[in-house]
Design a protein around this motif. Structure first.
Motif, mmCIF file in Angstrom:
data_model
loop_
_atom_site.group_PDB
_atom_site.id
_atom_site.type_symbol
_atom_site.label_atom_id
_atom_site.label_comp_id
_atom_site.label_asym_id
_atom_site.label_seq_id
_atom_site.Cartn_x
_atom_site.Cartn_y
_atom_site.Cartn_z
ATOM 1 N N ASN A 188 0.654 -1.183 -0.049
ATOM 2 C CA ASN A 188 0.166 0.232 0.048
ATOM 3 C C ASN A 188 0.847 1.466 0.004
ATOM 4 N N MET A 189 2.112 1.362 0.239
ATOM 5 C CA MET A 189 3.038 2.367 0.316
ATOM 6 C C MET A 189 2.831 3.219 -1.115
ATOM 7 N N LEU A 190 3.172 2.564 -2.104
ATOM 8 C CA LEU A 190 3.173 3.676 -3.371
ATOM 9 C C LEU A 190 1.803 4.388 -3.632
ATOM 10 N N PRO A 191 0.585 3.364 -3.579
ATOM 11 C CA PRO A 191 -0.531 4.210 -3.723
ATOM 12 C C PRO A 191 -0.803 5.217 -2.599
ATOM 13 N N THR A 192 -0.293 4.936 -1.400
ATOM 14 C CA THR A 192 -0.661 6.006 -0.446
ATOM 15 C C THR A 192 0.462 7.368 -0.722
ATOM 16 N N ILE A 193 1.415 6.954 -1.103
ATOM 17 C CA ILE A 193 2.313 8.187 -1.441
ATOM 18 C C ILE A 193 1.810 8.858 -2.583
ATOM 19 N N ALA A 194 0.984 7.965 -3.548
ATOM 20 C CA ALA A 194 0.494 8.863 -4.834
ATOM 21 C C ALA A 194 -0.826 9.827 -4.195
ATOM 22 N N ASP A 195 -1.385 9.348 -3.405
ATOM 23 C CA ASP A 195 -2.711 10.043 -2.655
ATOM 24 C C ASP A 195 -2.027 11.382 -1.854
ATOM 25 N N LEU A 196 -1.000 10.930 -1.128
ATOM 26 C CA LEU A 196 -0.379 12.034 -0.368
ATOM 27 C C LEU A 196 0.360 13.181 -1.108
ATOM 28 N N LYS A 197 0.708 12.895 -2.385
ATOM 29 C CA LYS A 197 1.422 14.041 -3.087
ATOM 30 C C LYS A 197 2.513 14.517 -2.598
ATOM 31 N N VAL A 198 3.493 13.703 -2.007
ATOM 32 C CA VAL A 198 4.895 14.015 -1.523
ATOM 33 C C VAL A 198 5.942 13.496 -1.965
ATOM 34 N N PRO A 199 7.148 14.003 -1.840
ATOM 35 C CA PRO A 199 8.260 13.114 -2.338
ATOM 36 C C PRO A 199 8.401 11.904 -1.402
ATOM 37 N N TYR A 200 9.283 11.208 -2.570
ATOM 38 C CA TYR A 200 9.224 9.916 -2.017
ATOM 39 C C TYR A 200 10.797 9.278 -2.309
ATOM 40 N N ILE A 201 11.494 8.914 -1.186
ATOM 41 C CA ILE A 201 12.894 8.483 -1.383
ATOM 42 C C ILE A 201 12.730 7.002 -1.452
ATOM 43 N N MET A 202 13.130 6.260 -2.546
ATOM 44 C CA MET A 202 12.950 4.721 -2.683
ATOM 45 C C MET A 202 14.535 4.123 -2.596
ATOM 46 N N MET A 203 14.515 3.263 -1.862
ATOM 47 C CA MET A 203 16.102 2.784 -1.555
ATOM 48 C C MET A 203 16.095 1.254 -1.944
ATOM 49 N N HIS A 204 17.134 1.197 -2.590
ATOM 50 C CA HIS A 204 17.589 -0.359 -3.036
ATOM 51 C C HIS A 204 17.723 -1.160 -1.838
ATOM 52 N N MET A 205 17.055 -2.276 -1.580
ATOM 53 C CA MET A 205 17.331 -3.412 -0.656
ATOM 54 C C MET A 205 16.847 -4.756 -0.835
ATOM 55 N N ARG A 206 17.103 -5.686 -0.637
ATOM 56 C CA ARG A 206 16.776 -7.073 -0.925
ATOM 57 C C ARG A 206 16.325 -7.620 0.635
ATOM 58 N N GLY A 207 15.161 -8.255 0.596
ATOM 59 C CA GLY A 207 14.882 -8.793 1.935
ATOM 60 C C GLY A 207 14.230 -7.887 2.867
ATOM 61 N N THR A 208 14.700 -8.052 4.400
ATOM 62 C CA THR A 208 14.289 -7.093 5.386
ATOM 63 C C THR A 208 15.632 -6.781 6.246
ATOM 64 N N PRO A 209 15.668 -5.724 7.218
ATOM 65 C CA PRO A 209 16.758 -5.551 7.710
ATOM 66 C C PRO A 209 17.363 -6.868 8.509
ATOM 67 N N GLN A 210 16.078 -7.904 8.954
ATOM 68 C CA GLN A 210 16.706 -8.966 9.599
ATOM 69 C C GLN A 210 17.387 -10.223 8.672
ATOM 70 N N THR A 211 16.940 -9.922 7.214
ATOM 71 C CA THR A 211 17.621 -11.052 6.376
ATOM 72 C C THR A 211 18.498 -10.652 5.191
ATOM 73 N N MET A 212 18.570 -9.127 5.259
ATOM 74 C CA MET A 212 19.065 -8.419 3.991
ATOM 75 C C MET A 212 20.888 -9.024 3.836
ATOM 76 N N GLN A 213 21.415 -9.304 5.061
ATOM 77 C CA GLN A 213 22.867 -9.502 4.872
ATOM 78 C C GLN A 213 23.239 -10.972 4.311
ATOM 79 N N THR A 214 22.053 -11.724 4.069
ATOM 80 C CA THR A 214 22.343 -13.200 3.458
ATOM 81 C C THR A 214 21.944 -13.040 2.035
ATOM 82 N N LEU A 215 21.571 -12.004 1.455
ATOM 83 C CA LEU A 215 21.130 -11.701 -0.021
ATOM 84 C C LEU A 215 21.907 -10.731 -0.641
ATOM 85 N N THR A 216 23.290 -11.209 -0.756
ATOM 86 C CA THR A 216 24.366 -10.228 -1.324
ATOM 87 C C THR A 216 24.885 -10.660 -2.675
#
Length: 274
Positions: free
Chosen positions: A126-154
């Motif tokens: 729901n994040m992207l539709p929410t940002i579109a509704d709010l009409k605010v700037p959006y920083i999109m970052m590159h990541m794989r997985g979650t903070p708990q799993t990302m270091q296994t996805l390199t």
């Protein structure tokens, strides 16, 4: 190259500083430092006086293996702080560091101006539709997985190519929804090894796709202090050295713990670029 923050156009053709305000107890550098209203107000006032254009507020630590925080707890942590900052610094531009659409919606309605999402919408559909509704700037970052799993996805066949492919797909999705102001963050330290972080910085100019501003978030990170055999507390000099490289390779926003030093770095860079 401008973004619209609550009716204020911010020109990113000249690089800007985003000051970090972590209100989490477990962030890698400043976790637990800002626990009360007085210390929070003082820190934000210092960052604004030192030249920060944006204040990025986070209530969920995204460091590797960070513990899970519920949405309710994240809201309980961050909403009072947004209210406090809007009350004391009504002209400030507050960014909220969250991957949850409900947190984005509530904090923007409380007066924040932009959203900084470590997952580019992948952790909340729901994040992207929410940002579109709010009409605010959006920083999109590159990541794989979650903070708990990302270091296994390199594992990458071609790191920069993979990041640009990721962004191209997210940009198309965002544009289709009507999101106008986008900023790209390649995610230093997120699903990347130390060596890959340096490869990414070395090829940073290749991220300048679609004429969108790129943010560099390398402040006091492990790529610096592990390379120098230091602690995060001792990594300011290394941070400044890499900030200059990021600027020379096209960074438009430096997301930092140390605003004064980053602002000085930009001032010197502008002299080189004049």
């Amino acid at each position: 190259m401008t973004i619209n923050c609550k009716g204020k156009l911010i020109d990113l053709s000249t690089p800007k500083v985003m000051g970090i305000l972590n209100i989490t107890p477990d962030s890698f550098f400043d976790g637990g430092r800002y626990k009360d209203e007085t210390s929070i107000i003082k820190q934000v006032e210092n960052m604004l006086n030192e030249g920060a254009t944006f204040i990025d507020v986070g209530a969920y630590s995204s460091r590797p293996n960070a513990p899970f925080v519920s949405e309710d707890e994240e809201l309980q942590r961050i909403v009072p702080i947004i209210k406090l900052l809007v009350s004391h610094f009504p002209d400030s531009i507050i960014s909220v560091d969250t991957f949850r659409s409900q947190v984005a919606k509530v904090t923007i309605n409380e007066g924040a101006a932009m959203i900084n999402d470590i997952s580019a919408g992948f952790l909340d559909n729901n994040m992207l539709p929410t940002i579109a509704d709010l009409k605010v700037p959006y920083i999109m970052m590159h990541m794989r997985g979650t903070p708990q799993t990302m270091q296994t996805l390199t594992q990458y066949d071609n790191l920069v190519k993979a990041i640009n492919y990721y962004f191209s797909e997210r940009i198309v999705k965002a544009r289709d929804l009507g999101i106008i102001d986008l900023i790209l963050d390649p995610g230093f330290g997120f699903a990347k090894t130390l060596e890959q972080n340096f490869e990414l910085l070395n090829k940073f100019e290749l991220l300048n796709i679609a004429d969108l501003p790129v943010l560099a978030g390398i402040s006091r990170k492990s790529m610096i202090y592990k390379t120098l055999d230091l602690t995060a507390k001792e990594a300011l000099n290394g941070t400044t050295a890499l900030h200059m490289i990021a600027l020379q390779k096209g960074a438009k926003i430096l997301r930092v713990h140390d605003v004064k030093e980053a602002k000085e770095c930009i001032t010197l860079y502008n002299k080189l670029d004049a």
